[in-house]
Scaffold this motif. Structure first.
Motif, PDB file in Angstrom:
ATOM      1  N   HIS A   1       0.837  -1.894   0.152  1.00 57.74           N
ATOM      2  CA  HIS A   1       0.207   0.114  -0.080  1.00 57.74           C
ATOM      3  C   HIS A   1       1.453   1.287   0.561  1.00 57.74           C
ATOM      4  O   HIS A   1       0.560   1.807   0.448  1.00 57.74           O
ATOM      5  CB  HIS A   1      -1.302  -0.413   1.159  1.00 57.74           C
ATOM      6  CG  HIS A   1      -1.623  -1.528   1.242  1.00 57.74           C
ATOM      7  ND1 HIS A   1      -2.301  -1.383   0.553  1.00 57.74           N
ATOM      8  CD2 HIS A   1      -1.736  -2.800   2.523  1.00 57.74           C
ATOM      9  CE1 HIS A   1      -2.971  -2.966   0.329  1.00 57.74           C
ATOM     10  NE2 HIS A   1      -2.488  -2.817   2.310  1.00 57.74           N
ATOM     11  N   GLY A   2       2.017   1.029  -0.218  1.00 55.26           N
ATOM     12  CA  GLY A   2       3.409   2.030  -0.210  1.00 55.26           C
ATOM     13  C   GLY A   2       2.815   3.125  -1.904  1.00 55.26           C
ATOM     14  O   GLY A   2       1.871   2.818  -2.564  1.00 55.26           O
ATOM     15  N   SER A   3       3.402   4.267  -2.028  1.00 56.88           N
ATOM     16  CA  SER A   3       3.576   4.979  -3.024  1.00 56.88           C
ATOM     17  C   SER A   3       4.366   4.397  -4.434  1.00 56.88           C
ATOM     18  O   SER A   3       4.421   3.056  -3.455  1.00 56.88           O
ATOM     19  CB  SER A   3       4.823   6.519  -2.585  1.00 56.88           C
ATOM     20  OG  SER A   3       5.396   6.150  -2.718  1.00 56.88           O
ATOM     21  N   LEU A   4       3.721   4.879  -5.637  1.00 58.32           N
ATOM     22  CA  LEU A   4       4.619   3.641  -6.354  1.00 58.32           C
ATOM     23  C   LEU A   4       6.196   4.187  -6.475  1.00 58.32           C
ATOM     24  O   LEU A   4       6.923   2.994  -6.903  1.00 58.32           O
ATOM     25  CB  LEU A   4       4.795   4.500  -7.368  1.00 58.32           C
ATOM     26  CG  LEU A   4       5.223   4.080  -9.163  1.00 58.32           C
ATOM     27  CD1 LEU A   4       4.657   2.673  -9.512  1.00 58.32           C
ATOM     28  CD2 LEU A   4       4.061   4.725 -10.144  1.00 58.32           C
ATOM     29  N   LEU A   5       6.543   5.569  -6.194  1.00 59.40           N
ATOM     30  CA  LEU A   5       8.006   5.408  -5.432  1.00 59.40           C
ATOM     31  C   LEU A   5       8.594   4.728  -4.599  1.00 59.40           C
ATOM     32  O   LEU A   5       9.619   3.843  -4.949  1.00 59.40           O
ATOM     33  CB  LEU A   5       8.475   7.286  -5.367  1.00 59.40           C
ATOM     34  CG  LEU A   5       9.791   7.066  -4.920  1.00 59.40           C
ATOM     35  CD1 LEU A   5      10.632   7.475  -6.836  1.00 59.40           C
ATOM     36  CD2 LEU A   5      10.106   9.338  -4.674  1.00 59.40           C
ATOM     37  N   LYS A   6       8.007   4.036  -3.794  1.00 59.70           N
ATOM     38  CA  LYS A   6       8.173   3.265  -2.827  1.00 59.70           C
ATOM     39  C   LYS A   6       7.960   2.005  -3.576  1.00 59.70           C
ATOM     40  O   LYS A   6       9.103   1.213  -2.468  1.00 59.70           O
ATOM     41  CB  LYS A   6       7.692   3.346  -1.188  1.00 59.70           C
ATOM     42  CG  LYS A   6       8.089   2.431  -0.390  1.00 59.70           C
ATOM     43  CD  LYS A   6       7.238   2.383   1.011  1.00 59.70           C
ATOM     44  CE  LYS A   6       7.774   2.226   2.423  1.00 59.70           C
ATOM     45  NZ  LYS A   6       7.083   2.925   3.740  1.00 59.70           N
ATOM     46  N   ARG A   7       7.244   1.576  -3.772  1.00 58.75           N
ATOM     47  CA  ARG A   7       7.343   0.291  -4.857  1.00 58.75           C
ATOM     48  C   ARG A   7       8.201  -0.226  -4.958  1.00 58.75           C
ATOM     49  O   ARG A   7       8.930  -0.979  -5.325  1.00 58.75           O
ATOM     50  CB  ARG A   7       5.692  -0.522  -4.938  1.00 58.75           C
ATOM     51  CG  ARG A   7       4.724  -0.348  -3.232  1.00 58.75           C
ATOM     52  CD  ARG A   7       3.400  -0.396  -4.603  1.00 58.75           C
ATOM     53  NE  ARG A   7       2.700   0.405  -4.875  1.00 58.75           N
ATOM     54  CZ  ARG A   7       2.265   0.760  -6.318  1.00 58.75           C
ATOM     55  NH1 ARG A   7       1.221  -0.190  -6.327  1.00 58.75           N
ATOM     56  NH2 ARG A   7       2.115   2.382  -6.515  1.00 58.75           N
TER      57      ARG A   7
END
Length: 148
Positions: free
Chosen positions: A85-91
């Motif tokens: 459920h993290g941001s696209l950047l985090k994933r």
């Protein structure tokens, strides 16, 4: 062989030790999915196309140590902390971090002699790892949808 056996011990102890965010069903289905995917990929890239391999050319029983001893533990650790459920950047950063770690491990495996290239290049792996890791994430989401 020592590097491989030490890797099996370290990865499995780590996978058993970490706090689990995945259910047993999710771990089991993802282990089976990853093993099936790995065996199909190796059947074509190793046995049929002879681009890389474990220990010796052709089918070698030693590859089972890597497939059964390393991939389930590493796949479980990867998915356990994946920021669903993290941001696209985090994933994306998470997958790229695991890709770099996988490339470093692959390089060490080459140097230790339990893995070899015969036409394969490490940059092929650099392109494949994000896709393969993404498939593991897709499978986890699929299993969670089925559970609901």
């Amino acid at each position: 062989m020592l590097f491989l056996l030490a890797s099996v011990v370290v990865f499995n102890v780590a996978a058993l030790w970490i706090p689990k965010r995945l259910s047993r069903l999710e771990m089991w289905t993802n282990i089976l999915f990853a093993a099936a995917l790995q065996l199909v990929v190796d059947m074509y890239l190793d046995v049929k196309l002879q681009l890389y391999g474990y220990f010796n050319k052709g089918v070698d029983w030693g590859f089972l140590i890597a497939v059964c001893g390393i991939y389930p533990a590493v796949g479980t650790m990867f998915l356990n902390y994946y920021p669903l459920h993290g941001s696209l950047l985090k994933r994306t950063g998470y997958i790229l971090g695991w890709t770099v770690a996988s490339l470093l491990y692959e390089f060490a495996s080459l140097k230790s002699g339990y893995f070899y290239y015969d036409g394969w290049r490490i940059w092929y792996s650099a392109m494949c790892y994000p896709l393969l890791l993404g498939l593991l994430v897709w499978h986890l989401r699929f299993i969670r949808r089925l559970k609901r």
